[in-house]
Design a protein around this motif. Structure first.
Motif, PDB file in Angstrom:
ATOM      1  N   HIS A 142      19.690  41.069   2.798  1.00  0.00           N
ATOM      2  CA  HIS A 142      19.684  41.244   4.303  1.00  0.00           C
ATOM      3  C   HIS A 142      20.995  42.679   4.404  1.00  0.00           C
ATOM      4  N   ALA A 143      21.807  42.492   4.174  1.00  0.00           N
ATOM      5  CA  ALA A 143      23.204  43.275   3.813  1.00  0.00           C
ATOM      6  C   ALA A 143      23.226  43.929   3.157  1.00  0.00           C
ATOM      7  N   SER A 144      22.471  44.287   1.865  1.00  0.00           N
ATOM      8  CA  SER A 144      22.929  44.088   0.536  1.00  0.00           C
ATOM      9  C   SER A 144      23.226  45.761   0.303  1.00  0.00           C
ATOM     10  N   GLY A 145      24.626  46.401   0.561  1.00  0.00           N
ATOM     11  CA  GLY A 145      24.674  47.946   0.014  1.00  0.00           C
ATOM     12  C   GLY A 145      24.792  48.243   1.166  1.00  0.00           C
ATOM     13  N   THR A 146      25.609  47.524   2.042  1.00  0.00           N
ATOM     14  CA  THR A 146      25.836  48.275   3.453  1.00  0.00           C
ATOM     15  C   THR A 146      26.711  47.055   4.147  1.00  0.00           C
ATOM     16  N   PRO A 147      28.054  47.680   4.623  1.00  0.00           N
ATOM     17  CA  PRO A 147      29.037  46.960   5.003  1.00  0.00           C
ATOM     18  C   PRO A 147      28.891  46.641   6.637  1.00  0.00           C
ATOM     19  N   VAL A 148      28.647  45.489   6.153  1.00  0.00           N
ATOM     20  CA  VAL A 148      28.530  44.437   8.006  1.00  0.00           C
ATOM     21  C   VAL A 148      29.455  43.912   8.376  1.00  0.00           C
ATOM     22  N   ASP A 149      29.676  44.664   9.290  1.00  0.00           N
ATOM     23  CA  ASP A 149      30.833  43.325  10.209  1.00  0.00           C
ATOM     24  C   ASP A 149      30.440  42.689  12.337  1.00  0.00           C
ATOM     25  N   PHE A 150      30.942  41.441  11.899  1.00  0.00           N
ATOM     26  CA  PHE A 150      30.164  40.828  12.470  1.00  0.00           C
ATOM     27  C   PHE A 150      31.406  40.479  13.292  1.00  0.00           C
ATOM     28  N   ARG A 151      32.221  40.842  13.886  1.00  0.00           N
ATOM     29  CA  ARG A 151      33.722  40.212  14.579  1.00  0.00           C
ATOM     30  C   ARG A 151      32.808  40.182  16.014  1.00  0.00           C
ATOM     31  N   ARG A 152      32.946  41.290  16.459  1.00  0.00           N
ATOM     32  CA  ARG A 152      33.013  40.988  18.061  1.00  0.00           C
ATOM     33  C   ARG A 152      31.623  39.484  18.377  1.00  0.00           C
ATOM     34  N   LEU A 153      30.676  38.734  17.179  1.00  0.00           N
ATOM     35  CA  LEU A 153      30.152  37.504  17.267  1.00  0.00           C
ATOM     36  C   LEU A 153      31.145  36.497  16.657  1.00  0.00           C
ATOM     37  N   LEU A 154      32.085  36.606  15.690  1.00  0.00           N
ATOM     38  CA  LEU A 154      32.737  35.240  15.441  1.00  0.00           C
ATOM     39  C   LEU A 154      33.640  35.543  16.133  1.00  0.00           C
ATOM     40  N   THR A 155      34.516  36.866  16.664  1.00  0.00           N
ATOM     41  CA  THR A 155      35.627  36.240  16.643  1.00  0.00           C
ATOM     42  C   THR A 155      35.899  37.031  18.098  1.00  0.00           C
ATOM     43  N   PRO A 156      35.435  37.241  18.712  1.00  0.00           N
ATOM     44  CA  PRO A 156      34.906  37.863  20.378  1.00  0.00           C
ATOM     45  C   PRO A 156      36.866  37.932  20.536  1.00  0.00           C
ATOM     46  N   ASP A 157      37.164  39.181  21.283  1.00  0.00           N
ATOM     47  CA  ASP A 157      39.059  39.145  22.161  1.00  0.00           C
ATOM     48  C   ASP A 157      38.393  38.861  23.138  1.00  0.00           C
ATOM     49  N   ALA A 158      39.828  39.109  23.704  1.00  0.00           N
ATOM     50  CA  ALA A 158      39.512  38.400  25.307  1.00  0.00           C
ATOM     51  C   ALA A 158      38.284  39.964  26.338  1.00  0.00           C
ATOM     52  N   ARG A 159      38.514  40.662  25.856  1.00  0.00           N
ATOM     53  CA  ARG A 159      37.234  42.223  26.008  1.00  0.00           C
ATOM     54  C   ARG A 159      36.108  41.995  26.332  1.00  0.00           C
TER      55      ARG A 159
END
Length: 174
Positions: A120-137
């Motif tokens: 699915h993500a091959s060749g494309t940088p994928v960032d799931f930061r908001r899912l994995l490490t959401p900040d206070a906002r």
């Protein structure tokens, strides 16, 4: 392959953000939508791991939001097909799995780990930061979307299937 899932991901994320809206302004709405889309993307990639799976759901359709609307008390939300045609592209299982991932950060990490090496993500940088490490906002913007008690009716629909999918074994290498 992910392009085949784009309508399903967009509709299911939209359903989640309408069912569990942000209470803030435009920025909070955008942060809530980003978190929903990331959770739905991971859930869709787990549910449809191969190009054939993605192609089949694109042809057959995912089933729609009727049961989800009923479970959350939004009965009749899809009565006007001209206004709510997008609801036919909502995938109940993907919405349930995404709700599980949003309510339990450890489960989200396990789900993302299960996708390691998938196409699915091959060749494309994928960032799931908001899912994995959401900040206070992020957390404030998606307070309803991440509330385990509020998500429980939707998450509980298919949580067992998600947990089975995340068990180590041959099914995860598909």
């Amino acid at each position: 392959m992910s392009a085949d899932l784009a309508p399903l991901i967009a509709a299911t994320a939209q359903w989640l953000t309408r069912a569990y809206p942000s209470g803030g302004g435009a920025m909070d709405l955008a942060l809530c939508e980003a978190q929903a889309r990331q959770a739905v993307t991971v859930a869709a990639w787990l549910r449809y791991p191969t190009p054939m799976d993605a192609a089949l759901v694109a042809v057959a359709g995912p089933g729609g939001s009727d049961r989800l609307d009923w479970v959350t008390g939004a009965d009749g939300a899809g009565d006007d097909p001209d206004a709510y045609g997008w609801r036919t592209w909502v995938d109940e299982v993907v919405a349930s799995w995404a709700a599980c991932l949003l309510a339990a950060p450890g489960l989200a990490e396990a789900a993302l780990g299960a996708l390691t090496g998938s196409g699915h993500a091959s060749g494309t940088p994928v960032d799931f930061r908001r899912l994995l490490t959401p900040d206070a906002r992020d957390r404030r913007a998606a307070a309803l979307l991440r509330h385990p008690d509020l998500l429980a009716p939707v998450a509980g629909l298919h949580q067992d299937r998600l947990l089975d999918r995340l068990k180590p074994g041959p099914a995860l290498t598909a």
